[in-house]
Design a protein around this motif. Sequence first.
Motif, PDB file in Angstrom:
ATOM      1  N   MET A 114      14.362 -15.321   6.844  1.00 55.49           N
ATOM      2  CA  MET A 114      13.393 -14.063   6.361  1.00 55.49           C
ATOM      3  C   MET A 114      13.704 -13.187   5.493  1.00 55.49           C
ATOM      4  N   SER A 115      12.424 -13.404   4.542  1.00 54.08           N
ATOM      5  CA  SER A 115      13.327 -12.724   2.626  1.00 54.08           C
ATOM      6  C   SER A 115      11.903 -11.652   2.954  1.00 54.08           C
ATOM      7  N   LEU A 116      12.640 -10.765   1.597  1.00 52.12           N
ATOM      8  CA  LEU A 116      11.045  -9.652   1.459  1.00 52.12           C
ATOM      9  C   LEU A 116      10.788 -10.003  -0.299  1.00 52.12           C
ATOM     10  N   HIS A 117       9.202 -10.108  -0.153  1.00 58.35           N
ATOM     11  CA  HIS A 117       8.907 -10.261  -1.379  1.00 58.35           C
ATOM     12  C   HIS A 117       8.604  -9.188  -1.711  1.00 58.35           C
ATOM     13  N   PRO A 118       9.590  -8.525  -2.944  1.00 57.89           N
ATOM     14  CA  PRO A 118       9.394  -7.028  -3.477  1.00 57.89           C
ATOM     15  C   PRO A 118       8.097  -7.095  -4.263  1.00 57.89           C
ATOM     16  N   LEU A 119       6.609  -7.897  -4.540  1.00 60.78           N
ATOM     17  CA  LEU A 119       6.059  -6.819  -5.521  1.00 60.78           C
ATOM     18  C   LEU A 119       4.628  -6.841  -4.058  1.00 60.78           C
ATOM     19  N   ASN A 120       5.314  -7.633  -3.311  1.00 58.69           N
ATOM     20  CA  ASN A 120       4.503  -7.726  -1.751  1.00 58.69           C
ATOM     21  C   ASN A 120       4.678  -5.963  -0.959  1.00 58.69           C
ATOM     22  N   ALA A 121       5.510  -5.798  -0.928  1.00 60.30           N
ATOM     23  CA  ALA A 121       5.924  -4.984  -0.245  1.00 60.30           C
ATOM     24  C   ALA A 121       5.941  -3.360  -0.894  1.00 60.30           C
ATOM     25  N   VAL A 122       5.470  -3.663  -2.552  1.00 55.21           N
ATOM     26  CA  VAL A 122       5.933  -2.570  -3.053  1.00 55.21           C
ATOM     27  C   VAL A 122       3.913  -1.746  -3.102  1.00 55.21           C
ATOM     28  N   ILE A 123       3.529  -3.319  -3.064  1.00 55.34           N
ATOM     29  CA  ILE A 123       1.644  -2.996  -3.024  1.00 55.34           C
ATOM     30  C   ILE A 123       1.668  -2.616  -1.084  1.00 55.34           C
ATOM     31  N   ALA A 124       2.566  -3.130  -0.186  1.00 56.31           N
ATOM     32  CA  ALA A 124       1.770  -2.801   1.484  1.00 56.31           C
ATOM     33  C   ALA A 124       2.812  -1.033   1.050  1.00 56.31           C
ATOM     34  N   LEU A 125       3.242  -0.602   0.202  1.00 56.65           N
ATOM     35  CA  LEU A 125       3.982   1.051   0.652  1.00 56.65           C
ATOM     36  C   LEU A 125       2.870   2.083  -0.529  1.00 56.65           C
ATOM     37  N   ALA A 126       1.911   1.641  -1.530  1.00 56.50           N
ATOM     38  CA  ALA A 126       1.082   2.100  -2.405  1.00 56.50           C
ATOM     39  C   ALA A 126       0.365   2.206  -1.572  1.00 56.50           C
ATOM     40  N   VAL A 127      -0.125   1.118  -0.962  1.00 53.06           N
ATOM     41  CA  VAL A 127      -1.550   1.180   0.391  1.00 53.06           C
ATOM     42  C   VAL A 127      -0.780   2.551   1.445  1.00 53.06           C
ATOM     43  N   SER A 128       0.228   1.804   2.037  1.00 52.10           N
ATOM     44  CA  SER A 128       0.142   3.128   3.246  1.00 52.10           C
ATOM     45  C   SER A 128       0.060   4.303   2.358  1.00 52.10           C
ATOM     46  N   ALA A 129       0.430   4.710   1.469  1.00 50.38           N
ATOM     47  CA  ALA A 129       0.691   6.331   0.981  1.00 50.38           C
ATOM     48  C   ALA A 129      -0.765   6.339   0.770  1.00 50.38           C
ATOM     49  N   LEU A 130      -1.706   5.744   0.324  1.00 50.15           N
ATOM     50  CA  LEU A 130      -3.593   5.511   0.669  1.00 50.15           C
ATOM     51  C   LEU A 130      -4.133   6.178   1.364  1.00 50.15           C
ATOM     52  N   ILE A 131      -3.345   5.409   2.625  1.00 50.01           N
ATOM     53  CA  ILE A 131      -3.839   6.049   3.957  1.00 50.01           C
ATOM     54  C   ILE A 131      -3.520   6.852   3.907  1.00 50.01           C
ATOM     55  N   ALA A 132      -1.943   7.422   4.546  1.00 49.17           N
ATOM     56  CA  ALA A 132      -1.619   8.190   4.371  1.00 49.17           C
ATOM     57  C   ALA A 132      -2.465   9.649   3.934  1.00 49.17           C
ATOM     58  N   PHE A 133      -2.129   9.829   2.985  1.00 46.56           N
ATOM     59  CA  PHE A 133      -3.369  10.774   1.628  1.00 46.56           C
ATOM     60  C   PHE A 133      -4.836  11.466   2.533  1.00 46.56           C
ATOM     61  N   GLY A 134      -5.555   9.872   2.567  1.00 40.89           N
ATOM     62  CA  GLY A 134      -6.948   9.987   3.399  1.00 40.89           C
ATOM     63  C   GLY A 134      -6.513  10.442   4.310  1.00 40.89           C
ATOM     64  N   PHE A 135      -5.299  10.599   5.768  1.00 43.45           N
ATOM     65  CA  PHE A 135      -5.850  10.672   7.081  1.00 43.45           C
ATOM     66  C   PHE A 135      -5.293  12.554   7.095  1.00 43.45           C
ATOM     67  N   CYS A 136      -4.183  12.491   5.974  1.00 46.48           N
ATOM     68  CA  CYS A 136      -4.060  14.109   5.907  1.00 46.48           C
ATOM     69  C   CYS A 136      -4.861  14.595   5.149  1.00 46.48           C
ATOM     70  N   SER A 137      -5.555  13.916   4.147  1.00 46.43           N
ATOM     71  CA  SER A 137      -6.506  15.322   3.661  1.00 46.43           C
ATOM     72  C   SER A 137      -7.527  15.926   5.004  1.00 46.43           C
ATOM     73  N   PHE A 138      -7.965  15.008   5.834  1.00 45.87           N
ATOM     74  CA  PHE A 138      -8.760  15.059   6.916  1.00 45.87           C
ATOM     75  C   PHE A 138      -8.125  16.163   7.669  1.00 45.87           C
ATOM     76  N   ALA A 139      -6.957  16.057   7.878  1.00 42.94           N
ATOM     77  CA  ALA A 139      -6.452  16.152   9.498  1.00 42.94           C
ATOM     78  C   ALA A 139      -6.515  18.261   9.439  1.00 42.94           C
ATOM     79  N   GLY A 140      -6.145  18.511  10.593  1.00 50.37           N
ATOM     80  CA  GLY A 140      -5.989  19.960  10.552  1.00 50.37           C
ATOM     81  C   GLY A 140      -4.867  20.494  10.688  1.00 50.37           C
TER      82      GLY A 140
END
Length: 113
Positions: A1-27
Amino acid sequence: MSLHPLNAVIALAVSALIAFGFCSFAGSLKYYVLVGAFLSCATTLVAMIGVVHEHERRGVNVRVLGGLFLVFFLLLNAIFAFVDLSPTAYIVLSGLGLLVFVFVANLIGSVQQ
């Protein structure tokens, strides 16, 4: 098992955008949802697209598991973002879900064929 760096960075960026989206709706749970959504989405997305497995079957199983838990975490975060519930319930449910995901993914990765 090994880490593919570019795909991992993309996954982290998408996760940050999803988290920001949820944060903007949360009370009142804004910061809980921000951190929880990022951690849960980052963990599942990195397991889905950022990790390369030696055995194809294990890789497929971990990707499917990651997809299932990603949907679970998206629903969980959406519920807690739009409905003002207890922070303790959010932490416990998110933590348990994340621990179950890591446990099962580790179990799949350690199985000898």
